[in-house]
Motif scaffolding. Structure first.
Motif, PDB file in Angstrom:
ATOM      1  N   ARG A 164      51.194 -24.839  14.500  1.00  0.00           N
ATOM      2  CA  ARG A 164      50.674 -24.759  15.866  1.00  0.00           C
ATOM      3  C   ARG A 164      51.701 -25.324  16.849  1.00  0.00           C
ATOM      4  NH1 ARG A 164      47.603 -27.659  13.151  1.00  0.00           N
ATOM      5  NH2 ARG A 164      45.724 -26.984  12.150  1.00  0.00           N
ATOM      6  N   TYR A 165      51.925 -24.574  17.921  1.00  0.00           N
ATOM      7  CA  TYR A 165      52.781 -25.017  19.023  1.00  0.00           C
ATOM      8  C   TYR A 165      51.888 -25.164  20.242  1.00  0.00           C
ATOM      9  CZ  TYR A 165      56.757 -23.554  16.163  1.00  0.00           C
ATOM     10  OH  TYR A 165      57.683 -23.420  15.157  1.00  0.00           O
ATOM     11  N   MET A 166      51.962 -26.352  20.905  1.00  0.00           N
ATOM     12  CA  MET A 166      51.046 -26.653  22.010  1.00  0.00           C
ATOM     13  C   MET A 166      51.790 -27.197  23.223  1.00  0.00           C
ATOM     14  SD  MET A 166      48.653 -28.657  19.367  1.00  0.00           S
ATOM     15  CE  MET A 166      50.175 -29.132  18.615  1.00  0.00           C
ATOM     16  N   MET A 182      51.364 -20.791  20.631  1.00  0.00           N
ATOM     17  CA  MET A 182      51.759 -19.979  19.481  1.00  0.00           C
ATOM     18  C   MET A 182      51.194 -20.622  18.212  1.00  0.00           C
ATOM     19  SD  MET A 182      55.469 -18.374  18.433  1.00  0.00           S
ATOM     20  CE  MET A 182      56.336 -19.931  18.192  1.00  0.00           C
ATOM     21  N   ARG A 183      50.714 -19.751  17.312  1.00  0.00           N
ATOM     22  CA  ARG A 183      50.116 -20.238  16.067  1.00  0.00           C
ATOM     23  C   ARG A 183      50.398 -19.189  14.995  1.00  0.00           C
ATOM     24  NH1 ARG A 183      45.035 -20.702  17.847  1.00  0.00           N
ATOM     25  NH2 ARG A 183      44.540 -18.565  17.342  1.00  0.00           N
ATOM     26  N   GLU A 207      50.689 -12.909   5.701  1.00  0.00           N
ATOM     27  CA  GLU A 207      50.435 -13.487   7.014  1.00  0.00           C
ATOM     28  C   GLU A 207      48.947 -13.338   7.300  1.00  0.00           C
ATOM     29  OE1 GLU A 207      52.569 -13.506  11.266  1.00  0.00           O
ATOM     30  OE2 GLU A 207      52.067 -11.493  10.528  1.00  0.00           O
ATOM     31  N   LEU A 208      48.265 -14.450   7.471  1.00  0.00           N
ATOM     32  CA  LEU A 208      46.825 -14.428   7.719  1.00  0.00           C
ATOM     33  C   LEU A 208      46.487 -14.405   9.205  1.00  0.00           C
ATOM     34  CD1 LEU A 208      45.714 -17.085   5.073  1.00  0.00           C
ATOM     35  CD2 LEU A 208      45.741 -14.592   4.843  1.00  0.00           C
ATOM     36  N   GLU A 209      47.417 -14.942  10.004  1.00  0.00           N
ATOM     37  CA  GLU A 209      47.128 -15.047  11.433  1.00  0.00           C
ATOM     38  C   GLU A 209      48.432 -15.212  12.196  1.00  0.00           C
ATOM     39  OE1 GLU A 209      45.150 -18.536  14.233  1.00  0.00           O
ATOM     40  OE2 GLU A 209      44.487 -18.368  12.164  1.00  0.00           O
ATOM     41  N   PHE A 210      48.495 -14.600  13.367  1.00  0.00           N
ATOM     42  CA  PHE A 210      49.570 -14.866  14.326  1.00  0.00           C
ATOM     43  C   PHE A 210      48.982 -14.726  15.715  1.00  0.00           C
ATOM     44  CE2 PHE A 210      52.925 -13.609  17.272  1.00  0.00           C
ATOM     45  CZ  PHE A 210      53.723 -14.736  17.162  1.00  0.00           C
ATOM     46  N   PHE A 211      49.267 -15.702  16.563  1.00  0.00           N
ATOM     47  CA  PHE A 211      48.773 -15.708  17.930  1.00  0.00           C
ATOM     48  C   PHE A 211      49.896 -16.186  18.835  1.00  0.00           C
ATOM     49  CE2 PHE A 211      47.357 -18.557  21.331  1.00  0.00           C
ATOM     50  CZ  PHE A 211      46.612 -17.686  22.107  1.00  0.00           C
ATOM     51  N   VAL A 212      50.035 -15.528  19.982  1.00  0.00           N
ATOM     52  CA  VAL A 212      50.994 -15.982  20.982  1.00  0.00           C
ATOM     53  C   VAL A 212      50.400 -15.741  22.359  1.00  0.00           C
ATOM     54  CG1 VAL A 212      52.277 -13.791  21.095  1.00  0.00           C
ATOM     55  CG2 VAL A 212      53.422 -15.920  21.700  1.00  0.00           C
ATOM     56  N   SER A 242      57.361 -12.664  13.292  1.00  0.00           N
ATOM     57  CA  SER A 242      56.240 -12.344  14.182  1.00  0.00           C
ATOM     58  C   SER A 242      56.529 -12.729  15.626  1.00  0.00           C
ATOM     59  CB  SER A 242      54.970 -13.034  13.700  1.00  0.00           C
ATOM     60  OG  SER A 242      54.584 -12.510  12.452  1.00  0.00           O
ATOM     61  N   SER A 243      57.281 -13.791  15.841  1.00  0.00           N
ATOM     62  CA  SER A 243      57.556 -14.233  17.212  1.00  0.00           C
ATOM     63  C   SER A 243      58.776 -13.541  17.816  1.00  0.00           C
ATOM     64  CB  SER A 243      57.743 -15.756  17.252  1.00  0.00           C
ATOM     65  OG  SER A 243      58.925 -16.126  16.563  1.00  0.00           O
TER      66      SER A 243
END
Length: 153
Positions: free
Chosen positions: A56-58, A67-68, A17-22, A119-120
């Motif tokens: 990507r969720y927008m 969320m990304r 996993e390189l990236e997770f953002f929420v 992750s989510s």
């Protein structure tokens, strides 16, 4: 026993996993947008092929990302340099059978789907999984033009 010259030996070398953002503070309307991209990076000297999925969720109204996730699957391919060539822009291209490319894409997408779900979990977006896909259809949609022009990725 004679070795099959068309046989390609490979293995999964790593999943990361390189990236997770929420951002749970964003309030969503009744719908949202979703997209994903795939990056393919061959590394012939190391006999590695990296497939990275960025999802990507927008918000539909504003395109704000809530969320990304970015996941890299690395494959080890025996003697990858014999299947590679340099393109005019000095980038590496790898000539593999279409079915193997589809399998690599399918496996990488499944890894991204699972890791994004992990992750989510526990967030208010935990129900927003990457969709189940038809890997052959998606692969051709993403890379069909490139494959037709260059016969490789």
């Amino acid at each position: 026993m004679k070795e099959d010259p068309k046989r390609i030996e490979w293995a999964i070398n790593g999943i990361k996993e390189l990236e997770f953002f929420v951002d749970e503070e964003l309030e969503l309307g009744p719908s949202f947008d979703f997209n994903y991209t795939v990056e393919v990076i061959p590394d012939p000297p190391e006999n590695k092929l990296h497939l990275t999925i960025l999802a990507r969720y927008m918000k539909k109204e504003s395109s704000e990302i809530f969320m990304r996730g970015k996941v890299k699957t690395t494959y080890l391919i025996k003697d990858l340099s014999s299947l590679s060539k340099k393109l005019l822009d000095n980038k590496d291209a790898v000539d593999l059978p279409d079915q193997l490319w589809i399998a690599f894409f399918s496996i990488a997408f499944t890894h991204a789907r699972a890791i994004l779900a992990k992750s989510s979990a526990g967030t208010k977006y935990s129900h927003m999984l990457l969709p189940a896909i038809n890997p052959e259809k998606e692969f051709k949609k993403l890379f069909g033009k490139f494959i037709n022009e260059q016969s490789s990725i």
